[in-house]
Design a protein around this motif. Structure first.
Motif, short mmCIF file in Angstrom:
data_model
loop_
_atom_site.label_atom_id
_atom_site.label_comp_id
_atom_site.label_asym_id
_atom_site.label_seq_id
_atom_site.Cartn_x
_atom_site.Cartn_y
_atom_site.Cartn_z
N ASN A 145 -3.80 2.05 0.86
CA ASN A 145 -5.06 1.36 0.57
C ASN A 145 -6.22 2.30 0.28
O ASN A 145 -7.08 2.54 1.13
CB ASN A 145 -5.46 0.45 1.74
CG ASN A 145 -4.45 -0.64 1.98
OD1 ASN A 145 -3.67 -0.98 1.10
ND2 ASN A 145 -4.44 -1.19 3.17
N ALA A 146 -6.26 2.84 -0.91
CA ALA A 146 -7.38 3.69 -1.30
C ALA A 146 -8.60 2.78 -1.52
O ALA A 146 -8.69 2.06 -2.51
CB ALA A 146 -7.06 4.47 -2.56
N THR A 147 -9.53 2.81 -0.58
CA THR A 147 -10.71 1.96 -0.63
C THR A 147 -11.83 2.64 -1.43
O THR A 147 -12.18 3.78 -1.14
CB THR A 147 -11.23 1.67 0.79
OG1 THR A 147 -10.16 1.10 1.56
CG2 THR A 147 -12.41 0.71 0.76
N PRO A 148 -12.39 1.97 -2.43
CA PRO A 148 -13.47 2.60 -3.21
C PRO A 148 -14.72 2.78 -2.36
O PRO A 148 -15.11 1.90 -1.59
CB PRO A 148 -13.71 1.60 -4.35
CG PRO A 148 -13.19 0.30 -3.85
CD PRO A 148 -12.06 0.62 -2.94
N LEU A 149 -15.33 3.95 -2.49
CA LEU A 149 -16.59 4.25 -1.81
C LEU A 149 -17.70 4.27 -2.85
O LEU A 149 -17.69 5.10 -3.76
CB LEU A 149 -16.50 5.61 -1.10
CG LEU A 149 -15.46 5.71 0.03
CD1 LEU A 149 -15.38 7.13 0.56
CD2 LEU A 149 -15.78 4.74 1.15
N GLN A 168 -6.23 5.32 3.74
CA GLN A 168 -5.95 5.04 5.14
C GLN A 168 -4.77 5.88 5.62
O GLN A 168 -3.66 5.77 5.11
CB GLN A 168 -5.64 3.54 5.30
CG GLN A 168 -5.24 3.13 6.71
CD GLN A 168 -4.78 1.68 6.76
OE1 GLN A 168 -4.80 0.97 5.75
NE2 GLN A 168 -4.34 1.25 7.93
N PHE A 169 -5.00 6.72 6.63
CA PHE A 169 -3.97 7.59 7.16
C PHE A 169 -2.99 6.80 8.03
O PHE A 169 -3.40 6.06 8.92
CB PHE A 169 -4.61 8.71 7.97
CG PHE A 169 -3.62 9.61 8.67
CD1 PHE A 169 -2.96 10.61 7.97
CD2 PHE A 169 -3.36 9.46 10.02
CE1 PHE A 169 -2.05 11.44 8.61
CE2 PHE A 169 -2.46 10.29 10.67
CZ PHE A 169 -1.81 11.27 9.97
N LEU A 170 -1.68 6.96 7.75
CA LEU A 170 -0.65 6.24 8.50
C LEU A 170 0.21 7.15 9.36
O LEU A 170 0.67 6.75 10.43
CB LEU A 170 0.27 5.47 7.54
CG LEU A 170 -0.40 4.46 6.61
CD1 LEU A 170 0.62 3.86 5.67
CD2 LEU A 170 -1.10 3.37 7.42
N GLY A 171 0.46 8.37 8.91
CA GLY A 171 1.32 9.27 9.66
C GLY A 171 1.77 10.44 8.82
O GLY A 171 1.18 10.76 7.79
N LYS A 172 2.86 11.08 9.26
CA LYS A 172 3.37 12.26 8.57
C LYS A 172 4.88 12.14 8.36
O LYS A 172 5.58 11.50 9.15
CB LYS A 172 3.06 13.53 9.38
CG LYS A 172 1.57 13.78 9.55
CD LYS A 172 1.29 15.08 10.28
CE LYS A 172 -0.21 15.31 10.43
NZ LYS A 172 -0.51 16.61 11.07
N ALA A 173 5.34 12.77 7.29
CA ALA A 173 6.77 12.72 6.95
C ALA A 173 7.24 14.09 6.49
O ALA A 173 6.44 14.91 6.02
CB ALA A 173 7.02 11.68 5.86
N GLU A 174 8.53 14.33 6.61
CA GLU A 174 9.14 15.58 6.17
C GLU A 174 10.14 15.31 5.05
O GLU A 174 10.95 14.38 5.15
CB GLU A 174 9.86 16.26 7.33
CG GLU A 174 10.54 17.57 6.95
CD GLU A 174 11.34 18.16 8.10
OE1 GLU A 174 11.52 19.38 8.11
OE2 GLU A 174 11.78 17.40 8.98
#
Length: 405
Positions: free
Chosen positions: A222-226, A240-246
């Motif tokens: 969800n890239a929210t416009p500023l 929106q940051f959700l987590g990390k992946a490898e």
């Protein structure tokens, strides 16, 4: 034992040498020419007593957990004038980024000017006063022992989580395309599949495990416009940051022979493992390569040019007002001359009222009033993240900011 504080300065010098010889580039913080000039001038003339904080202590021992901002505010009315505090102690602290727990600071207010030193007036280096200490055992890295400008806990999450991108870059980012066993939601420990190359106009770069290619990714949605509160211009998109992946396996193709004997290529997406999950992930979420970790310096200072603007958003959609130690997005960035460490004054917008003493009932606007201070800690082209340092009433979207002077 009586010479223990004589060793503190030696420890500081040793730490600086260790950091440089070990190649710890994070410790080689830049000092601007303006800061040097200000410090040199103050080192010669001192600071007027009127510029001192009302309760400035005569002496202070730097403690673990202190910050440069707090120490500067302890001695000066305006904490962002750190270069001047450094200038008051130029002989003993040659780099304002390197102050250590245990160093003792003495305030000299003779001759109507204030100077700050790491030893008492009249005390020669190597001949400090007697200090009583208790034995204890401690292990730490000297390179990491310097007092930070701000509390790292206050901004560390935003250095790893917050992301502002332009729309084109976000649309071209790799995305999760499938999960194992038809799962809808993904969490820590789950395996998923992603693609970076598409046939549409937002074609990106394939995910690869080749040498030099990134293996660690952050997952966003969800890239929210500023938008600029005044002009409505879209300045960027906050993801929106959700987590990390490898990344475990890169994208590939496989040749398959059909029933008709014809050979065709099948697309095989990349394989990723979810390492960290702040929120559950799903198909369509985007991947952004993990940037190199930076140990940054935030020497507080006023901008060298006049800058004014407005608060665009408050980090965390559930809050309307930003209090101390909360993060806001502002509508000025690198293109406007903003840098890490710039301190800005937050203004509360003047209320529009009807002048009831005027028979014409004229509409008036009260002057904007200063409401607090914030410090910029991360800049983008058109936007920046700033930490609210102090605020009288909660800051809100649309509030203005100006230079603190």
């Amino acid at each position: 034992m009586q010479h223990i504080f004589g060793r503190f300065s030696q420890i500081s010098i040793a730490a600086a040498l260790l950091a440089s010889t070990a190649g710890l580039q994070a410790q080689n913080f830049p000092i601007t020419a303006g800061q040097k000039a200000t410090a040199s001038q103050v080192a010669q003339t001192g600071v007027p007593l009127s510029d001192l904080a009302p309760n400035a202590p005569d002496e202070y021992t730097v403690k673990r957990g202190d910050t440069l901002w707090a120490i500067s505010g302890m001695f000066l009315k305006t904490p962002w004038r750190w270069p001047e505090l450094w200038g008051m102690n130029l002989e003993d602290i040659r780099n304002p980024h390197r102050i250590y727990p245990g160093q003792q600071l003495y305030l000299d207010k003779s001759n109507g000017r204030a100077t700050l030193r790491a030893r008492r007036s009249g005390e020669s280096e190597g001949q400090p006063g007697t200090v009583r200490v208790s034995p204890r055992t401690r292990y730490e890295s000297l390179a990491d022992a310097a007092v930070p400008t701000l509390s790292p806990q206050a901004i560390e999450p935003f250095l790893s989580e917050a992301l502002i991108v332009d729309e084109a870059a976000f649309l071209a980012a790799p995305r999760i395309v499938a999960a194992q066993e038809g799962r809808v939601l993904l969490s820590r420990g789950d395996r998923a599949y992603a693609r970076g190359v598409y046939t549409s106009k937002d074609t990106g770069k394939p995910l690869s495990t080749a040498k030099g290619e990134p293996l660690d990714y952050r997952v966003f949605r969800n890239a929210t416009p500023l938008k600029d509160p005044s002009t409505g211009e879209v300045l960027g998109y906050e993801a929106q940051f959700l987590g990390k992946a490898e990344l475990v396996r890169g994208e590939s193709t496989a040749s398959v022979t059909g029933k008709d004997g014809k050979v065709s290529d099948e697309i095989v997406p990349a394989t990723i493992d979810i390492l960290v999950a702040k929120e559950e992930m799903r198909v369509g979420d985007r991947l952004v390569a993990e940037p190199p970790r930076e140990l940054l310096s935030y020497v507080p200072r006023a901008p060298s040019t006049q800058i004014e603007g407005q608060i665009v958003s408050i980090y965390g959609s559930a809050v309307r007002y930003a209090a101390g130690n909360q993060v806001v997005v502002i509508n000025r960035g690198a293109r406007d001359g903003l840098e890490r460490g710039h301190v800005l004054a937050v203004q509360q917008s003047g209320q529009v009222l009807t002048d009831r003493t005027d028979s014409a009932r004229t509409q008036i606007r009260l002057p904007h009033e200063r409401n607090g201070l914030m410090i910029v800690f991360r800049t983008f082209e058109k936007l920046s993240y700033a930490l609210i340092l102090e605020v009288n009433e909660g800051a809100k979207v649309g509030d203005r900011f100006i230079n603190p002077n």
